[in-house]
Design an enzyme around this catalytic site. Structure first.
Site, mmCIF file in Angstrom:
data_model
loop_
_atom_site.group_PDB
_atom_site.id
_atom_site.type_symbol
_atom_site.label_atom_id
_atom_site.label_comp_id
_atom_site.label_asym_id
_atom_site.label_seq_id
_atom_site.Cartn_x
_atom_site.Cartn_y
_atom_site.Cartn_z
ATOM 1 N N HIS A 1 5.556 -7.924 -4.462
ATOM 2 C CA HIS A 1 4.114 -8.460 -3.927
ATOM 3 C C HIS A 1 3.967 -9.991 -4.652
ATOM 4 C CE1 HIS A 1 3.066 -4.393 -2.970
ATOM 5 N NE2 HIS A 1 3.464 -4.020 -3.987
ATOM 6 N N ARG B 1 13.193 3.359 -0.121
ATOM 7 C CA ARG B 1 12.055 3.677 -0.643
ATOM 8 C C ARG B 1 12.165 3.887 -2.160
ATOM 9 N NH1 ARG B 1 7.983 7.688 1.284
ATOM 10 N NH2 ARG B 1 6.741 6.675 -0.063
ATOM 11 N N CYS C 1 6.471 -5.225 0.495
ATOM 12 C CA CYS C 1 6.643 -3.853 -0.178
ATOM 13 C C CYS C 1 6.361 -2.881 0.991
ATOM 14 C CB CYS C 1 5.488 -3.607 -1.187
ATOM 15 S SG CYS C 1 6.161 -2.171 -2.086
ATOM 16 N N GLU D 1 1.466 -11.518 -3.303
ATOM 17 C CA GLU D 1 -0.045 -11.647 -3.214
ATOM 18 C C GLU D 1 -0.598 -11.331 -4.562
ATOM 19 O OE1 GLU D 1 1.903 -9.440 -1.817
ATOM 20 O OE2 GLU D 1 0.899 -7.156 -2.029
ATOM 21 N N ILE E 1 6.171 -3.000 -7.722
ATOM 22 C CA ILE E 1 5.630 -2.008 -8.001
ATOM 23 C C ILE E 1 6.071 -0.627 -6.956
ATOM 24 C CG2 ILE E 1 3.220 -0.668 -7.842
ATOM 25 C CD1 ILE E 1 2.145 -3.505 -8.549
ATOM 26 N N ARG E 2 6.837 0.237 -7.558
ATOM 27 C CA ARG E 2 7.374 1.388 -7.189
ATOM 28 C C ARG E 2 7.952 0.821 -5.785
ATOM 29 N NH1 ARG E 2 5.554 6.679 -6.917
ATOM 30 N NH2 ARG E 2 5.234 6.712 -4.950
ATOM 31 N N GLY F 1 0.863 -1.352 0.003
ATOM 32 C CA GLY F 1 0.170 0.008 0.113
ATOM 33 C C GLY F 1 0.963 1.223 0.077
ATOM 34 N N GLU F 2 0.461 2.413 0.496
ATOM 35 C CA GLU F 2 1.358 3.558 0.510
ATOM 36 C C GLU F 2 1.854 3.634 2.059
ATOM 37 O OE1 GLU F 2 2.682 5.373 -1.337
ATOM 38 O OE2 GLU F 2 1.848 4.308 -3.090
ATOM 39 N N SER F 3 3.077 3.278 2.166
ATOM 40 C CA SER F 3 3.758 3.155 3.576
ATOM 41 C C SER F 3 3.475 4.530 4.360
ATOM 42 C CB SER F 3 5.268 2.739 3.550
ATOM 43 O OG SER F 3 5.889 3.912 2.866
#
Lengths: 294, 203
Positions: free
Chosen positions: B172, B108, B81, B174, B136-137, B49-51
């Site tokens: 990821h 990051r 991630c 998942e 992803i990023r 997600g967005e940390s």
């Protein structure tokens, strides 16, 4: 072998945004406020939708300097809008390294017949939809994320609610159909057959669907989550409110804990006046942005 | 077979994908939104997600310290991630860590922006070959402490590592159909469970 821009990578990026709030910003300062409030991404714009409405004229991709300024200000993903069908605006944003492009009806369409072939790009796209036919056509073109169209810049949730309910009802219908009924349904909806087959197999849309267009309060955001949105876009609502920082935090909390009504009551206190809002019935046909795109 | 209860931090991000994988392995998934949800877990997953967003929500709902305490008392945690960033002892360019549990330094967005995001197949020590990994990023692990076992690298960068009962990866698993990495985490849960039982019996 390393593969970039695959369907999984593009759709996956949107999956990471689930349960989050994406906020419209017009400069670095607003972007930082959004990030500090807990936004999962920001949409870099020259003007928020309600100001686009007021300004009239042709609305285009933002000045790349604004987009760049926002990209340099935050570490969360940055999205930007390109006009429907404007291949070059989209390519320019992709070349700048924007994380997601919104092929958006908020801007004046560049092409009244064709949307972008989004599968051609490495950067992922989000597109608006009012019903499953439109949603499936955008997925067919390669959109990796959907959002309701709503009626942007009005502060009126009614259209977003209509669009979310409609898409979800139609998805349920497709999932309940037997496979031999899908081709006729595809014809009726104007949807690519393959996308309907995928929806039936998964039991849901193959990409996330956020709420957008008219979210003006924390309760609006929670309502959209209740109706099955994967997350929310808030455009004019935040930076047109009296206290944007507090307002932005409240929207984030309401989205995360959309079933915690006591909490929503608490965070909705003393937020000041939200944006005034427009009754959709008072908009003329040419003022309705949701009719743009097809 | 024991039905392990595995929590997934559900404040923001790719929660459903982890839930699906947990169910696939016959374990019981638990959505963790508040402190009460942490009760009786055998393991915890911190999803992608967005940390920055997840951290803010951890603070607001006072979850940071309860999770840290459980972890220090032996709760196995798997971070993917953003989850890896939450676990790390040190984040490049930041003064303080989030949970600060795993003896690794992470950076990051270290592969660039979304247009540089990619997928690849990894061979992973003790887990298997041709494991699909979606970056992803993504962050990566810049360096690890002495006790940390490096399990996978991509382009010479560490992307999966284990420190005692903590497992962290920069990609990821998942987002794929492959559950081998989660299976490895469930094995870790089993080991931890047996060790703590043995400890109890020896008292």
């Amino acid at each position: 072998m390393k593969l970039v821009g695959t369907e999984r990578v593009k759709r996956g990026m949107a999956e990471m945004q689930k349960g989050g709030v994406i906020m419209d910003v017009i400069n670095a300062e607003q972007a930082k406020i959004a990030e500090a409030a807990g936004a999962v991404a920001v949409m870099a714009l020259e003007r928020v939708p309600s100001d686009i409405r007021k300004a009239g004229g042709v609305a285009r991709m933002a000045d790349p300097r604004i987009v760049e300024e926002v990209m340099n200000a935050v570490t969360i993903p940055v999205m930007a809008k390109a006009r429907i069908g404007h291949i070059v605006e989209a390519r320019v944003l992709e070349a700048m390294g924007v994380d997601y492009i919104d092929e958006s009806e908020v801007l004046t369409p560049a092409d009244e017949e064709f949307h972008l072939l989004k599968s051609d790009y490495t950067v992922p796209f989000v597109c608006g939809c009012r019903d499953l036919g439109e949603a499936a056509r955008r997925i067919g073109e390669g959109a990796s994320m959907l959002r309701t169209k709503g009626e942007p810049g009005t502060g009126n949730i009614v259209e977003a609610v209509r669009h979310m309910r409609k898409v979800n009802a139609q998805v349920r219908r497709v999932v309940g159909m037997s496979t031999d009924e899908l081709m006729t349904e595809a014809k009726l909806l104007g949807a690519p057959f393959e996308v309907l087959v995928e929806i039936k197999k998964l039991g849901r849309l193959p990409v996330v669907n956020f709420a957008a267009g008219g979210i003006a309060t924390p309760a609006d955001a929670a309502l959209m989550m209740e109706l099955g949105a994967d997350g929310v876009f808030v455009g004019s609502g935040i930076f047109k409110s009296e206290n944007p920082e507090k307002f932005a935090r409240a929207i984030v909390e309401a989205t995360t804990h959309y079933k915690d009504y006591k909490l929503i009551a608490e965070i909705s206190k003393e937020l000041g006046t939200p944006m005034k809002g427009i009754d959709i019935a008072t908009l003329s046909d040419s003022e309705r942005m949701q009719e743009r795109g097809w | 077979m024991v039905m392990w209860r595995i929590g997934v931090l559900a404040l923001q991000g790719a929660v459903r994908e982890h839930i699906d994988q947990i169910e696939k392995l016959g374990c019981e998934p638990v959505l963790v939104k508040s402190v009460e949800d942490l009760k009786d877990l055998n393991g915890l997953i911190l999803p992608g997600g967005e940390s920055t967003t997840i951290r803010k929500l951890l603070d607001r709902y006072e979850l940071l310290n309860p999770i840290r305490t459980l972890a220090q008392n032996g709760l196995p945690i798997f971070g993917t991630c953003a989850g890896l960033i939450l676990l790390a002892d040190e984040i490049v360019g930041y003064e303080s860590p989030h949970l600060g549990l795993m003896d690794v330094v992470v950076e990051r967005n270290s592969y660039g922006r979304q247009v540089d995001s990619f997928e690849v197949e990894l061979s992973i020590k003790d887990i298997g070959e041709d494991i699909p990994a979606v970056f992803i990023r993504a962050p990566h692990i810049v360096s690890v402490g002495k006790e940390v076992e490096v399990l996978a690298k991509q382009d010479e960068r560490i992307v999966l590592a284990r420190d005692r009962h903590f497992l962290g990866c920069s990609f990821h698993p998942e987002l794929t159909e492959d559950v081998r990495i989660l299976k490895y985490f469930v094995e870790m849960i089993k080991q931890c469970h047996n060790t703590s039982l043995a400890k109890l019996n020896s008292i």
